[in-house]
Design a protein around this motif. Structure first.
Motif, mmCIF file in Angstrom:
data_model
loop_
_atom_site.group_PDB
_atom_site.id
_atom_site.type_symbol
_atom_site.label_atom_id
_atom_site.label_comp_id
_atom_site.label_asym_id
_atom_site.label_seq_id
_atom_site.Cartn_x
_atom_site.Cartn_y
_atom_site.Cartn_z
ATOM 1 N N UNK A 86 0.840 -1.197 0.000
ATOM 2 C CA UNK A 86 0.000 0.000 0.000
ATOM 3 C C UNK A 86 0.876 1.249 0.000
ATOM 4 N N UNK A 87 0.482 2.226 -0.799
ATOM 5 C CA UNK A 87 1.240 3.472 -0.843
ATOM 6 C C UNK A 87 1.096 4.212 0.481
ATOM 7 N N UNK A 88 2.207 4.822 0.973
ATOM 8 C CA UNK A 88 2.146 5.506 2.273
ATOM 9 C C UNK A 88 1.085 6.595 2.344
ATOM 10 N N UNK A 89 0.887 7.329 1.235
ATOM 11 C CA UNK A 89 -0.086 8.414 1.255
ATOM 12 C C UNK A 89 -1.501 7.876 1.450
ATOM 13 N N UNK A 90 -1.772 6.664 0.886
ATOM 14 C CA UNK A 90 -3.082 6.047 1.073
ATOM 15 C C UNK A 90 -3.232 5.552 2.506
ATOM 16 N N UNK A 91 -2.159 4.992 3.041
ATOM 17 C CA UNK A 91 -2.207 4.485 4.420
ATOM 18 C C UNK A 91 -2.498 5.603 5.411
ATOM 19 N N UNK A 92 -1.831 6.749 5.261
ATOM 20 C CA UNK A 92 -2.036 7.845 6.211
ATOM 21 C C UNK A 92 -3.429 8.440 6.032
ATOM 22 N N UNK A 93 -3.939 8.452 4.793
ATOM 23 C CA UNK A 93 -5.290 8.969 4.572
ATOM 24 C C UNK A 93 -6.324 8.083 5.256
ATOM 25 N N UNK A 94 -6.140 6.762 5.182
ATOM 26 C CA UNK A 94 -7.083 5.842 5.820
ATOM 27 C C UNK A 94 -6.996 5.922 7.342
ATOM 28 N N UNK A 95 -5.776 6.077 7.858
ATOM 29 C CA UNK A 95 -5.603 6.142 9.313
ATOM 30 C C UNK A 95 -6.048 7.485 9.877
ATOM 31 N N UNK A 96 -5.991 8.538 9.058
ATOM 32 C CA UNK A 96 -6.294 9.880 9.553
ATOM 33 C C UNK A 96 -7.771 10.070 9.875
ATOM 34 N N UNK A 97 -8.657 9.400 9.124
ATOM 35 C CA UNK A 97 -10.090 9.623 9.304
ATOM 36 C C UNK A 97 -10.569 9.206 10.691
ATOM 37 N N UNK A 98 -10.303 7.983 11.144
ATOM 38 C CA UNK A 98 -10.726 7.634 12.513
ATOM 39 C C UNK A 98 -10.004 8.440 13.577
ATOM 40 N N UNK A 99 -8.748 8.802 13.314
ATOM 41 C CA UNK A 99 -8.015 9.623 14.275
ATOM 42 C C UNK A 99 -8.661 10.994 14.419
ATOM 43 N N UNK A 100 -9.032 11.594 13.297
ATOM 44 C CA UNK A 100 -9.712 12.888 13.330
ATOM 45 C C UNK A 100 -11.056 12.776 14.033
ATOM 46 N N UNK A 101 -11.785 11.700 13.756
ATOM 47 C CA UNK A 101 -13.099 11.505 14.368
ATOM 48 C C UNK A 101 -12.977 11.408 15.881
ATOM 49 N N UNK A 102 -11.971 10.670 16.367
ATOM 50 C CA UNK A 102 -11.772 10.528 17.808
ATOM 51 C C UNK A 102 -11.391 11.859 18.448
ATOM 52 N N UNK A 162 -21.291 13.092 13.782
ATOM 53 C CA UNK A 162 -20.343 11.980 13.899
ATOM 54 C C UNK A 162 -20.742 10.774 13.050
ATOM 55 N N UNK A 163 -22.034 10.592 12.825
ATOM 56 C CA UNK A 163 -22.500 9.388 12.129
ATOM 57 C C UNK A 163 -21.996 9.311 10.689
ATOM 58 N N UNK A 164 -22.217 10.322 9.828
ATOM 59 C CA UNK A 164 -21.708 10.199 8.454
ATOM 60 C C UNK A 164 -20.192 10.136 8.376
ATOM 61 N N UNK A 165 -19.500 10.855 9.273
ATOM 62 C CA UNK A 165 -18.041 10.778 9.280
ATOM 63 C C UNK A 165 -17.577 9.355 9.577
ATOM 64 N N UNK A 166 -18.227 8.697 10.532
ATOM 65 C CA UNK A 166 -17.855 7.331 10.886
ATOM 66 C C UNK A 166 -18.170 6.362 9.751
ATOM 67 N N UNK A 167 -19.325 6.515 9.117
ATOM 68 C CA UNK A 167 -19.713 5.616 8.030
ATOM 69 C C UNK A 167 -18.756 5.765 6.849
ATOM 70 N N UNK A 168 -18.389 6.997 6.521
ATOM 71 C CA UNK A 168 -17.439 7.227 5.421
ATOM 72 C C UNK A 168 -16.098 6.565 5.733
ATOM 73 N N UNK A 169 -15.615 6.731 6.963
ATOM 74 C CA UNK A 169 -14.338 6.130 7.347
ATOM 75 C C UNK A 169 -14.395 4.608 7.246
#
Length: 472
Positions: A1-17, A164-171
């Motif tokens: 997996x490309x690093x930029x994709x990995x950080x994008x996927x990890x950033x969403x739940x981190x931002x939500x929390x 929080x609901x749509x943000x969580x579903x998108x993530x």
């Protein structure tokens, strides 16, 4: 997996929390008042905190077996379910249950993205991307109170949970469409759940939370002694159980590695320090500078935002040099020096100068979290990275709880003993009223910030003793 994709996927739940925690820390009092349950305010926050603290090591354990991706999706959906229930809460008790469910999911929103990055990014590059995650979390902390205030004023407190609901579903959807080969899985391994360990951990966390709440409210010491005794018994029972069970919730073998337990101590002290500052700098701004809540929020932005900037800078420095613990060592020494100097200059500073001073302090505080996450993943035994990451997050959470409680104990005791404003000023301060600067003594804050400086220095010395090999 490309690093930029990995950080994008990890950033969403981190931002939500981060967004959830920062919004609720400022909105909980408003929600409790509107629901007519101000006396039970602590439980709006406590329900989430207790569930998240117990769920964090469970997620770490499941992550080591099934891979962090699958477990993270489950955590996000559980969080979203709690948010949906909260939007429909017609009573205080239903809201507390909803917050507990949110906490079950929220326990995975911080630790699991870190474990996910450990599987997808090389160690030397990982430091930079861990720094980005820390920056995302603190960006959410910076703007969360403002977003929460706007939503409550415009649409009511339920709108916080609706957001929080749509943000969580998108993530969850984004993580679900990630190629499965990016994640290693050991789903064939059978798991025997440590129910007794989870029970004692929940009891220990709940009693610790009540102890810190008692200390911060400056109530009778007998009540605090009771909660302290319950905590000590629960903690001793937890340690005994974890030694005996075959597959413990918190493997004590992790603490045999000098890197892991030292990182736990560093993050514990960091959580203590950061929560203490973020709790009592606003108190200083309100009582000493007589600022409004909106002005206080503005003045806190340099501190919160600078931590994120500092984490990005430190991550790039680790990636280029390969060294790790030297940066939190230097950064935390600088924090101790800045806070010590701040106490000497406090009487001569304006509100904006105080905010600037805290911003510089936050820049150096950003040297810690991302680096420690990389160090603990390097020092953790093979197959236990998820649990080691969860252990560090649990240490930070407990430190944060104590930071607010013990900070309140020091401040209120010092205010009683040395406040020079006279009985009228003391009484007004205790009632939460604004006291004019000419009536108010800075000495309680001086003592408090000196204490925080000592905490930063101890954390720096611990980082100095943590021998992490250079990343190649």
């Amino acid at each position: 997996m490309r690093p930029i994709l990995a950080i994008a996927l990890a950033a969403m739940p981190t931002f939500l929390s981060g967004l959830e925690q920062s919004i609720m820390s400022t909105a909980a009092a408003t929600i409790a008042r509107q629901m007519g349950s101000e006396a039970e305010l602590a439980w709006i926050l406590a329900a989430f905190f207790i569930a998240a603290s117990v769920a964090t090591p469970i997620y770490g354990r499941l992550s080591d077996h099934f891979g962090p991706m699958r477990v993270l999706i489950f955590a996000i959906l559980t969080f979203a379910g709690g948010s949906v229930l909260a939007t429909q809460a017609g009573s205080f008790h239903v809201l507390v249950i909803a917050r507990f469910i949110q906490g079950i999911g929220g326990g995975g929103l911080i630790s699991l993205p870190q474990a996910f990055l450990s599987q997808t990014i090389a160690p030397r590059e990982r430091a930079a991307y861990q720094g980005y995650l820390v920056a995302v979390a603190f960006a959410a902390n910076t703007f969360g109170p403002l977003v929460g205030g706007i939503l409550i004023d415009s649409y009511g407190w339920q709108s916080i949970f609706v957001l929080q609901v749509p943000l969580a579903v998108i993530a969850a959807c984004l993580l679900g469409y990630t190629p499965k080969k990016a994640v290693e899985s050991s789903a064939s391994i059978k798991i025997r759940f440590d129910w007794l360990g989870a029970l004692f951990l929940m009891l220990a966390v709940a009693s610790l939370l009540m102890l810190t709440q008692t200390l911060s409210r400056n109530t009778s010491t007998s009540t605090a002694d009771i909660w302290a005794a319950i905590f000590a018994i629960a903690l001793a029972s937890l340690i005994l159980v974890e030694f005996k069970v075959a597959d413990p919730l918190l493997p004590l073998s992790l603490l045999r590695g000098p890197i892991v337990w030292r990182c736990g101590v560093i993050v514990f002290l960091y959580g203590f320090l950061f929560t203490g500052l973020s709790s009592y700098v606003p108190l200083l701004l309100r009582k000493y500078y007589e600022l409004s809540p909106k002005e206080i929020g503005l003045m806190m932005m340099p501190l919160l935002g600078a931590v994120g900037v500092g984490s990005i800078i430190t991550g790039q420095m680790v990636r280029r040099s390969g060294y790790t613990m030297v940066f939190p060592t230097i950064g935390l020494i600088a924090v101790a020096a800045i806070l010590s100097a701040f106490t000497l200059a406090l009487k001569h500073l304006t509100a904006w100068e105080t905010a600037l001073w805290m911003g510089i302090n936050g820049l150096f505080m950003g040297s810690t979290l991302g680096v420690v996450q990389v160090a603990v993943q390097i020092g953790a035994p093979a197959g236990m990275i998820g649990r080691a990451t969860a252990f560090v997050q649990l240490s930070r959470t407990i430190g944060a709880s104590l930071g607010a409680g013990l900070g309140g104990l020091i401040y209120f005791r010092a205010e009683q003993l040395v406040n020079q404003g006279g009985p009228a000023a003391v009484t007004a301060a205790e009632r939460g009223q604004v006291v004019h600067v000419s009536q108010f003594s800075t000495l309680p804050f001086v003592l408090l910030f000196c204490f925080f400086a000592a905490v930063a220095l101890i954390a720096a010395l611990t980082a100095r003793s943590c021998r992490v090999p250079k990343i190649t």
